[in-house]
Write a protein that holds these residues in place. Structure first.
Motif, PDB file in Angstrom:
ATOM      1  N   ILE A 178       0.827  -1.212   0.000  1.00 59.18           N
ATOM      2  CA  ILE A 178       0.000   0.000   0.000  1.00 59.18           C
ATOM      3  C   ILE A 178       0.860   1.260   0.000  1.00 59.18           C
ATOM      4  CG2 ILE A 178      -2.168  -0.883   0.989  1.00 59.18           C
ATOM      5  CD1 ILE A 178      -1.286   0.132   3.679  1.00 59.18           C
ATOM      6  N   ASN A 179       2.103   1.130   0.450  1.00 62.61           N
ATOM      7  CA  ASN A 179       2.982   2.286   0.392  1.00 62.61           C
ATOM      8  C   ASN A 179       3.749   2.364  -0.919  1.00 62.61           C
ATOM      9  OD1 ASN A 179       2.818   3.721   3.067  1.00 62.61           O
ATOM     10  ND2 ASN A 179       3.111   1.620   3.736  1.00 62.61           N
ATOM     11  N   ALA A 180       3.469   1.412  -1.819  1.00 60.99           N
ATOM     12  CA  ALA A 180       4.125   1.369  -3.129  1.00 60.99           C
ATOM     13  C   ALA A 180       5.637   1.464  -3.006  1.00 60.99           C
ATOM     14  CB  ALA A 180       3.576   2.462  -4.051  1.00 60.99           C
ATOM     15  N   VAL A 181       6.187   0.712  -2.061  1.00 63.44           N
ATOM     16  CA  VAL A 181       7.638   0.679  -1.891  1.00 63.44           C
ATOM     17  C   VAL A 181       8.237  -0.026  -3.112  1.00 63.44           C
ATOM     18  CG1 VAL A 181       9.513  -0.219  -0.453  1.00 63.44           C
ATOM     19  CG2 VAL A 181       7.401   0.590   0.603  1.00 63.44           C
ATOM     20  N   PRO A 182       9.292   0.531  -3.705  1.00 62.05           N
ATOM     21  CA  PRO A 182       9.890  -0.119  -4.879  1.00 62.05           C
ATOM     22  C   PRO A 182      10.412  -1.525  -4.550  1.00 62.05           C
ATOM     23  CG  PRO A 182      10.730   2.097  -4.610  1.00 62.05           C
ATOM     24  CD  PRO A 182       9.923   1.798  -3.384  1.00 62.05           C
ATOM     25  N   GLU A 183      10.461  -2.341  -5.597  1.00 64.48           N
ATOM     26  CA  GLU A 183      10.791  -3.755  -5.429  1.00 64.48           C
ATOM     27  C   GLU A 183      12.094  -3.981  -4.647  1.00 64.48           C
ATOM     28  OE1 GLU A 183       8.838  -6.098  -6.096  1.00 64.48           O
ATOM     29  OE2 GLU A 183      10.127  -7.846  -5.926  1.00 64.48           O
ATOM     30  N   ALA A 184      13.134  -3.226  -4.987  1.00 60.47           N
ATOM     31  CA  ALA A 184      14.430  -3.440  -4.338  1.00 60.47           C
ATOM     32  C   ALA A 184      14.297  -3.262  -2.828  1.00 60.47           C
ATOM     33  CB  ALA A 184      15.453  -2.464  -4.904  1.00 60.47           C
ATOM     34  N   GLY A 185      13.603  -2.202  -2.425  1.00 62.28           N
ATOM     35  CA  GLY A 185      13.412  -1.931  -1.013  1.00 62.28           C
ATOM     36  C   GLY A 185      12.597  -3.013  -0.338  1.00 62.28           C
ATOM     37  N   ARG A 186      11.588  -3.506  -1.038  1.00 64.77           N
ATOM     38  CA  ARG A 186      10.750  -4.561  -0.469  1.00 64.77           C
ATOM     39  C   ARG A 186      11.565  -5.795  -0.136  1.00 64.77           C
ATOM     40  NH1 ARG A 186       4.931  -4.921  -3.502  1.00 64.77           N
ATOM     41  NH2 ARG A 186       4.719  -2.689  -3.802  1.00 64.77           N
ATOM     42  N   LEU A 187      12.402  -6.197  -1.085  1.00 62.25           N
ATOM     43  CA  LEU A 187      13.178  -7.418  -0.891  1.00 62.25           C
ATOM     44  C   LEU A 187      14.125  -7.257   0.282  1.00 62.25           C
ATOM     45  CD1 LEU A 187      13.882  -8.279  -4.623  1.00 62.25           C
ATOM     46  CD2 LEU A 187      12.303  -9.431  -3.081  1.00 62.25           C
TER      47      LEU A 187
END
Lengths: 310, 333
Positions: free
Chosen positions: B305-314
């Motif tokens: 929901i915060n639309a965190v970019p993929e790299a940050g998510r991982l």
């Protein structure tokens, strides 16, 4: 022309005995080796099917397919196998540029013309490259969005894997297409080409934004996943769904079922590869680089095979 | 405070369930802070989060007895895909009645689990290797059964055109919501399976045998625990749960994708471990798994929901898994 064809067939099969003289047998089989990098993707399955269908119209052609299962070294080995089997022509849809450039160059050195499909190699040691332009398709899609939404609206972009060139190009092309308009990308996420991920991200977008006008999925399954999320929230009627690829059993099907509003084809180039191969066999000059156009499938044009865009 | 005191205060937190609750509470707290412009406070967000974790959760419920018994099942993601393909083929293309489809799919899953169990328990192959083999095999079978294409409502006619079948009603039902539109059906299925697994593991004799086998296999064997059949049954349960997850996946995608579920086994294992079930076997339980499922599920939702970019998510997911498991293993120090 016929002589050239027999010459080619002859020099690739020197064991044939009476090479070059027996011009009364134009039905002699021409073998084309097709090295596919990964048959795990429906789109590549379609590419092979297109090649098979186009080749079936020419009884003199015989296509041998190999699937490298997404393994660069395996694909390299398969290209080498084709070279030592002395096929008459090689079609390669390479997994990666760097490691496959040399094997293809060696095939050229062995006198085998090579058609490269979809992904490029380094340098220019191949006969012909055939591919579509993701950036152009993204751009055309962006322009369609601007036109359809009258230049303003909230868009959710569900992106293909952003470490892959198609994902990047479909994004940057779209940005160019909507440049100068009041289209706002209110939510974007990397769904890695996967439908379940697209659905999950769309659910988040739906709970964050009350007004979404359009969803742009970088592939049709992504747009379909977004549709399912919106339908589940009862909001699918207020939103337009747009995808790319237009495979017959996916995107085109979704458009004819009224799920997607439009899909832009990412052509496989399979039929064009066989056309080019025939030209090479007839010793005609072929362009070094063929960029395929796209086709747009919407509710009106889906029955008639879509509308060709330049 | 000295480090020793620090560790003591951690262990003072008592049982693993309390610590798993703490991890979940922390996660929900993060959600309240990073609420995505208020999206976190909408009921729909939580309903969607619970829908999203249901497939993983069902896998995790099946994995828990296997892991407690000292094993591992890497095949669940592939079995999920195989069953999704089977379910789509049976329900969409062959128009089988839903009951028959479900029974046949459960049998496919149970058979996969049974083979893994036999190879592990009877032939004494390491579970990691045996289920790795099953993971590869089931993925191959899924691709073979589907012809490499997604089994969708678009059906190829012999003349090369397509006709479009209806989405089967029981697919629609599985993908619908109940209780005033507040709970997804797949979430209910997940909770039912969690309850069944909980009863089996904590009330049934098989559950006690599972813990005994995972705690000390040799001692269990000598004290009359039928170790081989206990272990085989654990893998059958895992395979069956993977089949249920596969049916839910097919229903939600409205298709059987032979590529679906790749990597799901790792997410499900992470959920089990974050809950506090030990990969070494003998310790853990379904209740903990439930907490682990919610923790990872909410982490994923909050990042989304915060639309965190993929790299940050991982990176964040990796960091939080390590942090959570570290608190779980404190007691050992």
């Amino acid at each position: 022309m016929l002589g050239a064809f027999v010459f080619l067939a002859g020099c690739s099969k020197p064991t044939g005995g009476n090479s070059g003289t027996n011009s009364s047998t134009p039905q002699k089989k021409i073998t084309i080796g097709m090295s596919q990098c990964n048959l795990g993707e429906p789109w590549r399955e379609q590419m092979n099917a297109d090649i098979q269908a186009a080749a079936a119209k020419h009884p003199e052609l015989k296509v041998v397919f190999k699937d490298a299962q997404n393994d660069t070294l395996q694909q390299r080995a398969q290209i080498e196998e084709f070279v030592s089997a002395k096929v008459d022509l090689l079609i390669v849809s390479p997994k990666e540029a760097q490691p496959l450039t040399e094997p293809v160059a060696r095939a050229m050195d062995a006198g085998i013309p090579v058609i490269v499909l979809d992904r490029r190699l380094l340098g220019d040691k191949y006969t012909c490259f055939i591919g579509a332009d993701n950036k152009k398709i993204g751009n055309a899609l962006g322009e369609w969005v601007v036109k359809t939404l009258d230049g303003k609206g909230n868009v959710v972009e569900l992106m293909g894997l952003q470490t892959s060139a198609p994902g990047q190009d479909r994004h940057s092309g779209f940005l160019e297409g909507i440049a100068g308009s009041d289209i706002k990308i209110v939510f974007s996420a990397d769904m890695k080409w996967l439908e379940p991920d697209a659905r999950k991200e769309m659910e988040s977008a739906l709970s964050r934004f009350d007004k979404i006008d359009l969803v742009y999925g970088h592939n049709d399954p992504g747009a379909h996943g977004a549709y399912l999320a919106a339908k589940s929230a009862g909001r699918e009627k207020q939103i337009k769904f747009v995808g790319i690829d237009a495979l017959p059993q996916e995107g085109v099907g979704y458009v004819s079922q009224g799920i997607l509003d439009v899909t832009f084809q990412y052509p496989t180039g399979g039929a064009e590869a066989i056309d080019t191969a025939l030209k090479i066999f007839r010793d005609e000059k072929v362009p070094k680089d063929i960029t395929l156009g796209t086709r747009r499938f919407d509710k009106a044009s889906v029955k008639t095979g879509g509308e060709a865009l330049p | 405070m000295t480090p020793t005191q620090n560790i003591k205060s951690f262990s003072a937190l008592g049982n693993p369930a309390l610590r798993a609750c703490l991890a979940l509470a922390l996660m929900l707290f993060l959600g309240i802070i990073f609420n995505g412009d208020g999206a976190f406070f909408k009921t729909g967000t939580h309903r969607d989060a619970l829908r999203q974790i249901s497939v993983y959760g069902i896998l995790a419920c099946g994995l828990t007895p296997v892991i407690v018994s000292g094993g591992i099942d890497l095949a669940v993601g592939s079995v999920l895909a195989l069953v999704a393909v089977c379910a789509a083929k049976m329900a969409i293309h062959w128009n089988w009645p839903s009951a028959l489809t479900v029974i046949a799919c459960l049998m496919v899953g149970a058979a996969c689990g049974g083979v893994s169990g036999l190879i592990t328990a009877k032939l004494r192959l390491q579970p990691f290797i045996a289920t790795l083999a099953m993971m590869v095999f089931a993925r191959g079978l899924a691709k073979y059964a589907s012809g490499g294409m997604k089994i969708s409502t678009a059906i190829l006619n012999p003349d090369g055109t397509y006709r479009y079948a209806e989405v089967p009603p029981f697919f629609r039902f599985l993908d619908s919501r109940v209780l005033g539109g507040n709970v997804s059906v797949v979430t209910i299925i997940f909770l039912v399976f969690a309850a069944v697994a909980w009863i089996l593991m904590s009330k049934h004799i098989w559950g006690r045998h599972i813990y005994a086998t995972g705690g000390n296999e040799l001692a269990s064997r000598f004290s009359g625990v039928p170790v081989v059949s206990v272990k085989i049954l654990a893998y059958i349960v895992s395979g069956t749960c993977a089949a249920v997850a596969g049916i839910c996946q097919a229903a939600q995608e409205q298709q059987g994708d032979p590529e679906t579920g790749a990597g799901y086994e790792l997410v499900a294992i992470a959920m089990v471990v974050i809950g506090g079930t030990s990969l070494a076997g003998g310790r853990g339980g379904i209740g903990l798994t439930l907490l682990g499922v919610l923790t990872i599920g909410y982490l994923d939702k909050i990042l989304s929901i915060n639309a965190v970019p993929e790299a940050g998510r991982l990176m964040l997911t990796g960091g939080i898994i390590v942090a959570a498991v570290l608190t779980q293993s404190r007691k050992k120090n």
